[in-house]
Design a protein around this motif. Structure first.
Motif, PDB file in Angstrom:
ATOM      1  N   GLY A 204       0.816  -1.211   0.000  1.00 54.75           N
ATOM      2  CA  GLY A 204       0.000   0.000   0.000  1.00 54.75           C
ATOM      3  C   GLY A 204       0.849   1.261   0.000  1.00 54.75           C
ATOM      4  N   ALA A 205       1.945   1.242   0.776  1.00 52.22           N
ATOM      5  CA  ALA A 205       2.832   2.399   0.847  1.00 52.22           C
ATOM      6  C   ALA A 205       3.516   2.653  -0.490  1.00 52.22           C
ATOM      7  N   VAL A 206       3.947   1.576  -1.145  1.00 45.09           N
ATOM      8  CA  VAL A 206       4.595   1.713  -2.457  1.00 45.09           C
ATOM      9  C   VAL A 206       3.621   2.293  -3.473  1.00 45.09           C
ATOM     10  N   LEU A 207       2.379   1.821  -3.442  1.00 46.22           N
ATOM     11  CA  LEU A 207       1.367   2.339  -4.372  1.00 46.22           C
ATOM     12  C   LEU A 207       1.077   3.807  -4.091  1.00 46.22           C
ATOM     13  N   MET A 208       0.981   4.152  -2.810  1.00 43.55           N
ATOM     14  CA  MET A 208       0.712   5.542  -2.439  1.00 43.55           C
ATOM     15  C   MET A 208       1.845   6.455  -2.889  1.00 43.55           C
ATOM     16  N   VAL A 212       1.924   9.564  -5.598  1.00 41.03           N
ATOM     17  CA  VAL A 212       2.497  10.875  -5.277  1.00 41.03           C
ATOM     18  C   VAL A 212       3.592  11.235  -6.270  1.00 41.03           C
ATOM     19  N   ALA A 213       4.394  10.238  -6.661  1.00 37.16           N
ATOM     20  CA  ALA A 213       5.526  10.481  -7.558  1.00 37.16           C
ATOM     21  C   ALA A 213       5.088  10.974  -8.928  1.00 37.16           C
ATOM     22  N   ILE A 214       3.936  10.495  -9.407  1.00 34.45           N
ATOM     23  CA  ILE A 214       3.491  10.880 -10.752  1.00 34.45           C
ATOM     24  C   ILE A 214       2.410  11.961 -10.725  1.00 34.45           C
ATOM     25  N   SER A 215       2.061  12.413  -9.503  1.00 32.68           N
ATOM     26  CA  SER A 215       0.995  13.415  -9.396  1.00 32.68           C
ATOM     27  C   SER A 215       1.459  14.810  -9.790  1.00 32.68           C
TER      28      SER A 215
END
Length: 395
Positions: A204-208, A212-215
């Motif tokens: 879940g943390a990696v997905l979050m 954030v990284a591509i936002s």
């Protein structure tokens, strides 16, 4: 004064008995850091301040402040840090809020991460990372059963951590967010959290973090440039391509200390985020491997001190050693990964090596706390040894 009673002075004799390999590795890294800041900053120091050793002198000042603050912490019992864990967490959260306020927070290169303290700029995220380790270490002692048996005890510190992450992303400081979250999750795992909970939340943390990284468009650009910096070597991929050129120049044995070409205004942030590239250019691949080896030794010995604390039934001290070691290890991996093109560009310094007051002072202070744990371990062992002798004599 009453507040002085919380301190427990450490004698020179006791300090001399601290793990010799740990101390030697720290001293060696600090010495190499001073050499590299002096070498890598000459050009930019001359251009900006008209003096080739401006940054070297300031780094020496930060080192002195770090040694003084570290010596003070060396005299502070870890039990006192345990009591102050929640207070430290609250103060660090206040710093993260203050840094976002106009007139208080200082903005550099589009990021508002610093508070001007005249002598140096305090980076709030550096304080937050260390304070979070102290708090979580205490939490794992106070709520050990909840962490190991249910979701609530495991998720609660992560919810608190998410508040810190929110303010860090407002700065923005994505690199510090990754390090903080990763450190807290590893500490929870070491504290006995079930593996399936750890894996699910890690996914879940990696997905979050991925979202954030591509936002933001600039983060997406960094990701694309990290994959192929040569596609735009004079614009978005400039910094990484220049860092890679430094490695090519260094080859196996380097150009010699002071002979870097890339530091002559070719490689941006040569004395801060990309100091490792200059180090390899001047000392070669063998020099780079030597520095990595020193970091590995320092972290391994800190872990060993933490394990010994655990065996002596001092879990809080043990978790703190683990947490500080993970913080340093994560920053080393990310910084070197960024420098070599294995990871996207992030604004993380190389601990004890890169120029910067906050990083040097906070990291050095945390290492003095590890030394304090080692001293207390030896005291407990000596006390238990004396108790055993008394029992034997009585028998």
């Amino acid at each position: 004064m009453k507040w002085l009673k919380v301190f427990d002075r450490v004698s020179i004799r006791e300090f001399a008995q601290v793990d010799a390999v740990f101390v030697a590795s720290v001293v060696a890294i600090l010495a190499l850091g001073m050499v590299m800041v002096s070498s890598a900053s000459i050009s930019i120091s001359e251009n900006i301040h008209g003096h080739p050793y401006f940054f070297m002198v300031r780094q020496a000042l930060y080192l002195i402040i770090g040694l003084i603050s570290g010596w003070i912490l060396l005299s502070l019992p870890t039990s006192q840090l345990h009591k102050w864990g929640i207070l430290m967490m609250g103060l660090s959260l206040i710093l993260l809020i203050l840094v976002l306020m106009p007139g208080i927070g200082k903005s550099v290169n589009g990021s508002r991460r610093w508070i001007n303290l005249v002598v140096f700029n305090l980076q709030a995220s550096e304080v937050a990372k260390v304070c979070m380790v102290v708090y979580v270490s205490g939490y794992l002692v106070r709520r050990a059963d909840r962490v190991r048996e249910g979701w609530v005890g495991f998720v609660l510190p992560l919810c608190l951590c998410s508040i810190f992450l929110l303010f860090l992303l407002f700065e923005p400081d994505f690199g510090a967010s990754v390090v903080l979250l990763g450190t807290v999750m590893v500490l929870l795992f070491l504290g006995g959290a079930p593996l399936y909970q750890f894996l699910l939340l890690m996914i879940g943390a990696v997905l979050m973090l991925g979202v954030v990284a591509i936002s933001e468009s600039y983060r997406l650009k960094r990701l694309m440039n990290f994959i192929d910096p040569w596609a735009d070597p004079f614009n978005e991929g400039y910094q990484l391509s220049q860092a890679l050129i430094a490695y090519g120049r260094g080859e196996w044995f380097g150009l010699g200390l002071g002979n870097s070409v890339q530091k002559l205004s070719y490689l941006p942030e040569a004395h801060t985020d990309f100091v490792f590239s200059i180090w390899v250019e001047e000392t070669g691949m063998f020099g780079g491997l030597l520095l990595i080896f020193l970091f590995a030794v320092m972290v391994a010995r800190a872990f060993k001190i933490g394990r010994r604390a655990m065996t002596l039934s001092r879990p809080f001290a043990g978790y703190m050693c683990f947490g500080f070691s993970i913080l340093i290890l994560a920053q080393v991996i990310i910084n070197i990964g960024v420098n070599t093109g294995f990871l996207p560009t992030k604004g993380l310094t190389l601990p004890l090596i890169s120029y910067g007051g906050s990083s040097l002072i906070i990291t050095l202070s945390s290492l003095f706390v590890v030394a304090r744990v080692d001293i207390e371990n030896r005291r407990v062992e000596n006390d238990s040894g004396e108790s055993s002798k008394l029992k034997e004599s009585a028998a």
